[in-house]
Write an enzyme that holds these catalytic residues in place. Structure first.
Site, PDB file in Angstrom:
ATOM      1  N   PHE A 138       0.850  -1.200   0.000  1.00 14.51           N
ATOM      2  CA  PHE A 138       0.000   0.000   0.000  1.00 14.51           C
ATOM      3  C   PHE A 138       0.879   1.241   0.000  1.00 14.51           C
ATOM      4  CE2 PHE A 138      -2.400   3.469   1.917  1.00 14.51           C
ATOM      5  CZ  PHE A 138      -3.559   3.428   1.162  1.00 14.51           C
ATOM      6  N   ASP A 223       9.089   2.441   1.566  1.00  8.29           N
ATOM      7  CA  ASP A 223       7.950   3.209   2.067  1.00  8.29           C
ATOM      8  C   ASP A 223       7.816   2.901   3.560  1.00  8.29           C
ATOM      9  OD1 ASP A 223       5.505   4.180   2.865  1.00  8.29           O
ATOM     10  OD2 ASP A 223       4.417   3.492   1.083  1.00  8.29           O
ATOM     11  N   LYS A 252       2.840   9.499   8.489  1.00 11.40           N
ATOM     12  CA  LYS A 252       2.071   9.089   9.666  1.00 11.40           C
ATOM     13  C   LYS A 252       2.616   9.560  11.031  1.00 11.40           C
ATOM     14  CE  LYS A 252      -0.946   5.578   7.863  1.00 11.40           C
ATOM     15  NZ  LYS A 252      -0.656   5.002   6.560  1.00 11.40           N
TER      16      LYS A 252
HETATM   17  C1  PLP Z   1      -0.877   5.264   5.177  1.00  8.43           C
HETATM   18  C2  PLP Z   1       0.151   4.870   4.181  1.00  8.43           C
HETATM   19  C3  PLP Z   1       0.359   5.606   3.005  1.00  8.43           C
HETATM   20  C4  PLP Z   1      -0.526   6.766   2.616  1.00  8.43           C
HETATM   21  O1  PLP Z   1      -0.432   7.830   3.495  1.00  8.43           O
HETATM   22  P1  PLP Z   1      -1.530   9.004   3.456  1.00  8.43           P
HETATM   23  O2  PLP Z   1      -0.992   9.983   4.455  1.00  8.43           O
HETATM   24  O3  PLP Z   1      -2.840   8.412   3.826  1.00  8.43           O
HETATM   25  O4  PLP Z   1      -1.526   9.540   2.088  1.00  8.43           O
HETATM   26  C5  PLP Z   1       1.392   5.232   2.187  1.00  8.43           C
HETATM   27  N1  PLP Z   1       2.185   4.188   2.488  1.00  8.43           N
HETATM   28  C6  PLP Z   1       2.010   3.459   3.598  1.00  8.43           C
HETATM   29  C7  PLP Z   1       2.939   2.331   3.895  1.00  8.43           C
HETATM   30  C8  PLP Z   1       0.988   3.771   4.474  1.00  8.43           C
HETATM   31  O5  PLP Z   1       0.809   3.024   5.575  1.00  8.43           O
END
Ligand code: PLP
Length: 398
Positions: A138, A223, A252
């Site tokens: 994701f 990521d 986050k």
């Molecule tokens: C939550 C998340 C995103 C997206 O972040 P947003 O602030 O909602 O755009 C991208 N990568 C990972 C691994 C995430 O957990």
């Protein structure tokens, strides 16, 4: 003020697009690891705004930093620089301990967009035409980040995408080796997949990914939007996994509730962009930077990395010790865990937990995610563990 749960939920449904459905609880305030609903009910927050509220709610260090900064200078745009952003970039580079350059933005998706554009530019300069990402990974909801997102059910309704992204199973070295050639611009992955249900890689997978990228010249983009800033018991998960990416994305937990994202390009990846290549009006605004600095300072001064490892292990051990037919195991690291179920009853567990005064997240049909504030206490963990068998029984019967 003091609008009841039902009233707020009805008005939410009428006023908002239906993309979220109507959330079950309206929250009114929080303190530490506790939050209170609009009806005054108290909950122990075991999801922390999806791994965001790293210091819990209303932490004095964040309140002070944000209040002082908003009363001093809230915004400059990128036409002007300010000290908070410089301090934050220097601080991140210091924690990473490797030479690099930083870009600041407002969210995880934006951080990944930035990384994506860096990789596109790198690909154009070196004749590399495609990207590799992992199944069930994701990376966010914008079109670029979505095109890298390995969950077909959320990606495919918005395709086709203009970029060639090839998906490989996560944690499969051979599949990655077969997919990554010297035509591949970048490999995007999460060191532990968060939205997939806190799925860690096997020992050795990530160092093998690093070797494959080194051998082919593909950029390795980690990521760490969800896994970093103490969540897994280390500043950054990749530090524990024993590899350094070329590009790192963060968001986050970094702002402790204030919106901020960051991208770090290590070595040559730090200078791929030239003047004019990218930007963000709000990115790196002084208030969010002040919040992030308060988060990093507090993790340091309160020794929270060690705390996360200790209470995270206590949580995992406690869940594993529960003998219940619906529970099959627990996985994850630090204060980032998934309770695994024998049946697809995560939604029922979430609802039963909420009735018992605990906020947890049905991240997958048979996996319940816990990502509480890093400041959660052993006593609070124990309160959840004591309630868990009854929660599971209620969910199993639902
Ligand atoms: C939550 C998340 C995103 C997206 O972040 P947003 O602030 O909602 O755009 C991208 N990568 C990972 C691994 C995430 O957990």
């Amino acid at each position: 003020m003091n609008a009841g749960q039902t009233d707020l939920r009805t008005r939410f449904e009428a006023a908002f697009m239906p993309n979220y459905g109507v959330p079950p609880v309206a929250l009114a305030r929080g303190e530490g690891s506790r939050v209170w609903g609009a009806d005054g009910r108290e909950y122990l927050d075991l999801i922390g705004g999806i791994a965001v509220s790293s210091l819990g709610h209303a932490h004095p260090a964040i309140v002070r930093a944000v209040s002082e900064q908003v009363a001093t200078l809230a915004h400059t745009s990128n036409l002007y620089l300010h000290e908070q952003e410089v301090l934050l970039a220097e601080r991140l580079l210091g924690l990473l301990g490797a030479p690099g350059r930083v870009f600041l933005c407002n969210s995880g998706a934006e951080a990944n967009e930035c990384a994506y554009k860096l990789a596109v530019k790198y690909g154009k300069a070196t004749g590399r035409t495609y990207f590799v990402a992992t199944e069930n990974g994701f990376h966010g909801r914008t079109m670029g980040a979505l095109s890298l997102t390995g969950k077909a059910s959320i990606r495919e309704p918005f395709g086709p995408f203009p970029v060639d992204v090839r998906f490989v199973p996560f944690d499969d070295v051979d599949a990655l080796k077969a997919a990554v050639t010297d035509q591949c611009a970048a490999v995007f992955l999460e060191p532990t997949q968060g939205e997939a249900g806190v799925v860690p890689a096997s020992e050795g997978y990530l160092t093998a990914v690093r070797e494959i990228c080194d051998a082919t010249g593909a950029l390795l983009v980690a990521d760490e939007v969800q896994s970093a800033i103490g969540r897994a018991g280390h500043w950054f998960a990749h530090q524990a996994d024993g590899f350094t990416p070329d590009i790192l994305t963060l968001a986050k937990g970094l702002g402790g509730g204030m919106p901020i994202g960051a991208v770090v390009g290590f070595g040559p990846a730090g200078t791929i962009y030239e003047k004019g290549d990218h930007g963000s009006t709000f990115g790196g605004n002084p208030v969010s930077c002040a919040a992030a600095l308060a988060v990093l300072d507090t993790i340091d001064s309160e020794n929270l990395l060690a705390h996360v490892r200790t209470v995270g292990d206590r949580l995992a051990r406690g869940v594993a010790a529960v003998d219940h037919p619906l529970l099959t195991g627990v996985r994850g690291r630090g204060l980032w865990r998934a309770i695994l179920l024998a049946e697809p009853k995560a939604a029922q567990v979430q609802a039963a937990a909420e009735r018992a005064g605990f906020l947890v997240n049905a991240v997958q049909p048979a996996a319940v995610r816990l990502a509480p504030p890093l400041v959660i206490t052993s006593e609070e963990i124990d309160a959840f563990l004591a309630a868990l068998p009854a929660i599971l029984t209620e969910a199993a019967d639902a």
